[in-house]
Scaffold this motif. Structure first.
Motif, mmCIF file in Angstrom:
data_model
loop_
_atom_site.group_PDB
_atom_site.id
_atom_site.type_symbol
_atom_site.label_atom_id
_atom_site.label_comp_id
_atom_site.label_asym_id
_atom_site.label_seq_id
_atom_site.Cartn_x
_atom_site.Cartn_y
_atom_site.Cartn_z
ATOM 1 N N ILE A 48 0.864 -1.173 0.000
ATOM 2 C CA ILE A 48 0.000 0.000 0.000
ATOM 3 C C ILE A 48 0.902 1.225 0.000
ATOM 4 O O ILE A 48 1.665 1.415 0.940
ATOM 5 N N ILE A 104 0.388 7.076 0.245
ATOM 6 C CA ILE A 104 -0.411 8.265 -0.060
ATOM 7 C C ILE A 104 -1.576 8.315 0.917
ATOM 8 O O ILE A 104 -2.304 7.329 1.051
ATOM 9 N N PRO A 105 -1.773 9.403 1.600
ATOM 10 C CA PRO A 105 -2.883 9.452 2.546
ATOM 11 C C PRO A 105 -4.214 9.261 1.821
ATOM 12 O O PRO A 105 -4.434 9.808 0.742
ATOM 13 N N GLY A 106 -5.043 8.446 2.425
ATOM 14 C CA GLY A 106 -6.357 8.235 1.840
ATOM 15 C C GLY A 106 -6.407 7.131 0.817
ATOM 16 O O GLY A 106 -7.481 6.808 0.308
ATOM 17 N N SER A 107 -5.283 6.529 0.497
ATOM 18 C CA SER A 107 -5.329 5.487 -0.536
ATOM 19 C C SER A 107 -6.081 4.265 -0.033
ATOM 20 O O SER A 107 -6.757 3.574 -0.797
ATOM 21 N N GLY A 108 -5.972 4.003 1.281
ATOM 22 C CA GLY A 108 -6.714 2.866 1.828
ATOM 23 C C GLY A 108 -8.205 3.082 1.712
ATOM 24 O O GLY A 108 -8.957 2.179 1.333
ATOM 25 N N LEU A 109 -8.636 4.312 1.994
ATOM 26 C CA LEU A 109 -10.064 4.626 1.869
ATOM 27 C C LEU A 109 -10.503 4.482 0.417
ATOM 28 O O LEU A 109 -11.571 3.934 0.119
ATOM 29 N N LYS A 127 -9.265 2.597 -1.834
ATOM 30 C CA LYS A 127 -9.346 1.189 -2.216
ATOM 31 C C LYS A 127 -10.659 0.579 -1.743
ATOM 32 O O LYS A 127 -11.302 -0.186 -2.461
ATOM 33 N N GLY A 128 -11.032 0.933 -0.504
ATOM 34 C CA GLY A 128 -12.297 0.428 0.013
ATOM 35 C C GLY A 128 -13.468 0.894 -0.825
ATOM 36 O O GLY A 128 -14.373 0.121 -1.148
#
Lengths: 199, 207, 380
Positions: free
Chosen positions: A7, A10-15, A17-18
């Motif tokens: 991952i 980048i901030p927010g990349s996890g969000l 992806k969800g």
């Protein structure tokens, strides 16, 4: 917070992806089953309700005794039939008066069906019998007999499985009969010994 | 309530409803139909999830079975905002006061579905020392769903049954003081089996 | 309970406030009750109060014969019914010195692993739900439904399978079931990535769980914590590998024990997620072996009245939530004299008394959810 391997940080990349999962799922067909309109397809082994084939019941009480919470009620009386041949003994047999299963108590384990030696009890996948009065959940023999019409045929077993004992017994009987018939025919042909066919 | 023995209770003078306003009994018939229709399809449900059946309840609220289709809304923040309580699981004697208390907090009109054998009458644990033998001993139950645990479709059918019942009911009857007593709910369940001939006698005893 | 517990805004002892969580509270799936002593936002001490789901199963075991016990035993931990049944029948079979047919051993292993996936999926869905993410549970239950369909086809039950019998299984697999099971396992595996994407990579989720509720190895040993929670704290112990039962001994090459060392909520969740993958692999391996097995019986003929010989034995299994043990004492009758149940969750939640003090109330839900307990397993 250390980023997961794979991952990027980048901030927010996890969000994102969800959200992508959500978007992808949105385009797929729904999984919802339309129950009241479309009845579910249930496997034949599904444990929904217990049906009674009362013609087979001999009031041996095994089911009522083996039930883990004792929710089967059986009443019966003895009837004596006149002897078949004059001078013979009187035959007595049990007659079923009441057979009821309290489905508010039943824990759907299937022990009664398993222990029944005369195949009088069966599982049916029916599940639509919610009631507004708890007394109606005690199904008497008429109702239990009606469930018989919903009992499906048992599924075929895996090829690697052992034969079910009913089939094995039937096959043995058939083979025996065939052998007897064969022997009888041979006897007919040679007319040697008439008693051999019985063996 | 369906617990009353005769289906058509005599037309008694309508008593003062306990929680409804005085105008409620003056509501004309079409209004009642509309009210019932509204109640029927917006059942905010409060899940009293206690045991195994709670998992099947959750399954019924998930995408496969999805009881929001039937107008059952599982987002009640608490009993005070709920119309329907689904008791799913074993009610123990220790838990019973909480069940009763939460039921009393619900606003009228309120309905209860007893989901599964344990809350119907104790189920597999009926002979346990710590289990309440059925949630109907402490609160009135409208629909009993049998199963251990019942499958989610059985809950849906129970909800349909409840909706039929709501459609039929009239608030006047519902709030009449002649409520069935606890006695009426619990008595006369089964007649004990007569001493069976031969092997069967006394087998039901627990050791 | 002699003390009076008072809700928020009530009187307090000293400057501390006593806060009662439960027994019916959305964050305690089930009816666990917690009594917290708060100092502002910090939890000073915590005490789990159990017993709201106590159903006296151990006493009921004593009034039921061995076949009937199986039916009662699967209900204490309702998410892992198959594994619970397994413990009882293993204990009775050991007492009887009974040899189980090979086909039954492999089928049991397969079903136990499928049951493990079902159990883990429940928590993989409900834990994010407790932290405020509603979505994942819908995905988790979609998978659960698929697997439950497979389990129902073979056993007839969606949750309580009642498929174990002393000496084997109830009946053989239906024709074509292995193929359908394989397809379902593959389908579930292919969609497990959705939970990775939805939950594990989510910054909010990681922020709320990383470093929260660290359980030390000493506490794991001190409280007898087991299962995924213990393994997340670096305790490398798994009965499937360390004392193989069923067919796990032959699955050593597929069997991976998942461990983490951090001991925090995220580590516990990661262990659970990875165990699900391992369980799916194990299920596949079992299916492979099942197809290779020679035809044979799946259970043993039992006597009409099954009596365990006099003596005692202890059988333990690696249940999805931890060690599950049955101590069986028999006096040679058809009912056990005593069947003591050691359930995983009971020990696991006792660790809350050391986990919660010092944390914030807001983290309480995160910690509580990450203990992965089933209340029936706590209270029996």
């Amino acid at each position: 917070m250390a980023p997961l391997p794979g991952i990027p940080g980048i901030p927010g990349s996890g969000l994102a992806k969800g959200l992508a999962v959500t978007l992808r799922t949105m385009t797929k067909r729904t999984v919802t089953a339309q129950y009241p309109d479309a009845l579910p397809e249930l496997p034949p082994r599904s444990r929904g309700v217990i049906a009674l084939f009362e013609e087979n019941c001999t009031v041996c009480m095994l089911c009522a005794r083996e039930c883990p919470d004792w929710c089967i009620y059986i009443d019966s009386h003895k009837e004596t039939a006149p002897p078949a041949a004059p001078g013979g003994r009187e035959r007595s047999r049990n007659v079923l008066d009441r057979f009821a299963i309290d489905f508010s108590l039943c824990m759907y384990c299937g022990i009664c069906i398993e222990v029944c030696p005369f195949d009088a009890l069966f599982w049916s996948p029916e599940f639509e019998y919610a009631e507004t009065d708890i007394l109606d959940l005690t199904h008497e023999r008429d109702k239990l007999r009606d469930w018989m019409w919903t009992v499906p045929a048992p599924p075929a077993l895996d090829p690697a499985a052992e034969e079910p004992k009913e089939i094995a017994a039937a096959r043995k009987a058939a083979e025996k009969a065939a052998a007897a018939a064969e022997a009888a025919r041979r006897d007919q042909g040679s007319r040697d010994d008439q008693d051999e066919g019985d063996a | 309530m369906d617990m009353t023995p005769d289906p058509a209770p005599p037309a008694q003078p309508l008593p003062e409803p306990r929680r409804l306003g005085p105008l409620a009994r003056l509501a004309p018939e079409p209004m009642k139909v509309v009210l019932n229709w509204g109640r029927r399809y917006s059942l905010w449900v409060f899940n009293f999830g206690l045991a195994c059946c709670a998992i099947e309840f959750i399954a019924a609220s998930m995408s496969r079975h999805d009881f929001i289709r039937l107008g059952v809304i599982p987002f009640a923040p608490g009993p005070r905002q709920a119309d329907l309580m689904i008791v799913s699981g074993t009610v123990t004697d220790k838990m019973a006061p909480a069940v009763k208390r939460l039921y009393e907090q619900m606003p009228e009109p309120k309905y209860v579905i007893s989901f599964g054998a344990c809350s119907n009458c104790g189920g597999p644990y009926w002979d346990s020392y710590s289990v309440t033998k059925g949630v109907d001993q402490i609160i009135p139950v409208d629909v009993y769903v049998p199963g251990c645990p019942p499958r989610p479709e059985a809950l849906l059918q129970g909800i349909l049954k409840l909706q039929e019942k709501i459609a039929r009911e009239s608030t006047g009857e519902r709030y009449a003081p002649a409520k069935p007593s606890v006695q009426a709910l619990t008595s006369g369940l089964v007649t004990p089996p007569a001493p069976a001939p031969g092997s069967g006698s006394g087998s039901g005893d627990t050791k | 309970m002699t003390e009076t517990t008072i809700g928020i805004g009530g009187a307090a002892e000293g400057t501390d406030m006593v806060l009662n969580i439960g027994p019916q509270h959305p964050s305690t799936h089930g009816v666990l009750r917690l009594r917290l002593v708060l100092d502002g936002e910090r939890i000073r001490s915590a005490e789990p109060i159990v017993g709201y789901m106590h159903r006296g199963a151990e006493k009921l075991f004593e009034a039921r014969d061995y076949r009937q016990i199986v039916m009662l035993a699967n209900r204490h931990d309702w998410l892992s019914a198959f594994s619970n049944e397994l413990g009882v029948v293993l204990a009775v079979e050991r007492m009887l010195g009974m040899e189980v047919p090979e086909r039954a051993v492999w089928t049991r292993t397969l079903l136990a692993e499928l049951n493990r996936v079902l159990n883990h999926l429940m928590f993989l869905g409900s834990y994010p739900l407790e932290l405020g993410g509603i979505t994942p549970i819908f995905y988790a239950f979609t998978e659960r439904e698929e697997l439950q369909q497979v389990m129902e086809e073979v056993s007839g039950g969606r949750m309580h399978y009642m498929f174990n019998r002393v000496g084997g299984l109830k009946e053989d697999l239906p024709n074509g079931w292995t193929g359908r099971a394989r397809a379902t396992v593959a389908a579930v595996r292919s969609r497990m990535g959705r939970i990775d994407d939805l939950v594990l990579g989510n910054e909010i989720f990681r922020g709320r769980t990383r470093g929260v509720g660290v359980l030390s190895q000493q506490d794991v040993h001190g409280f007898g914590v087991s299962g995924p929670i213990a393994r997340a704290s670096g305790v490398d112990f798994d009965l499937r590998r360390d004392e193989p039962y069923l067919a796990y001994g032959e699955l050593a090459d597929t069997m991976r024990v998942v461990t983490r060392t951090e001991g925090d909520c995220l580590a516990r969740f990661e262990v659970l997620l990875e165990q699900t993958h391992v369980a799916l692999d194990l299920a596949d391996a079992c299916l492979d072996r099942l197809t290779d097995l020679p035809p044979g019986p799946i259970n043993q003929r039992l006597p009409k009245v099954l009596k365990a010989p006099e003596g005692h034995t202890y059988a333990w299994t690696e249940n999805p939530l931890g060690l599950n043990g049955y101590y069986l004492v028999s006096k040679g009758e058809k009912t056990p004299y005593r069947l003591k149940l050691r359930s995983a969750s009971f020990n696991n939640i006792q660790a809350l008394t050391v986990l919660l003090p010092g944390t914030l109330v807001a983290d309480m839900v995160a910690i509580l959810g990450s203990m992965f307990f089933v209340v029936g397993d706590v209270d029996k």
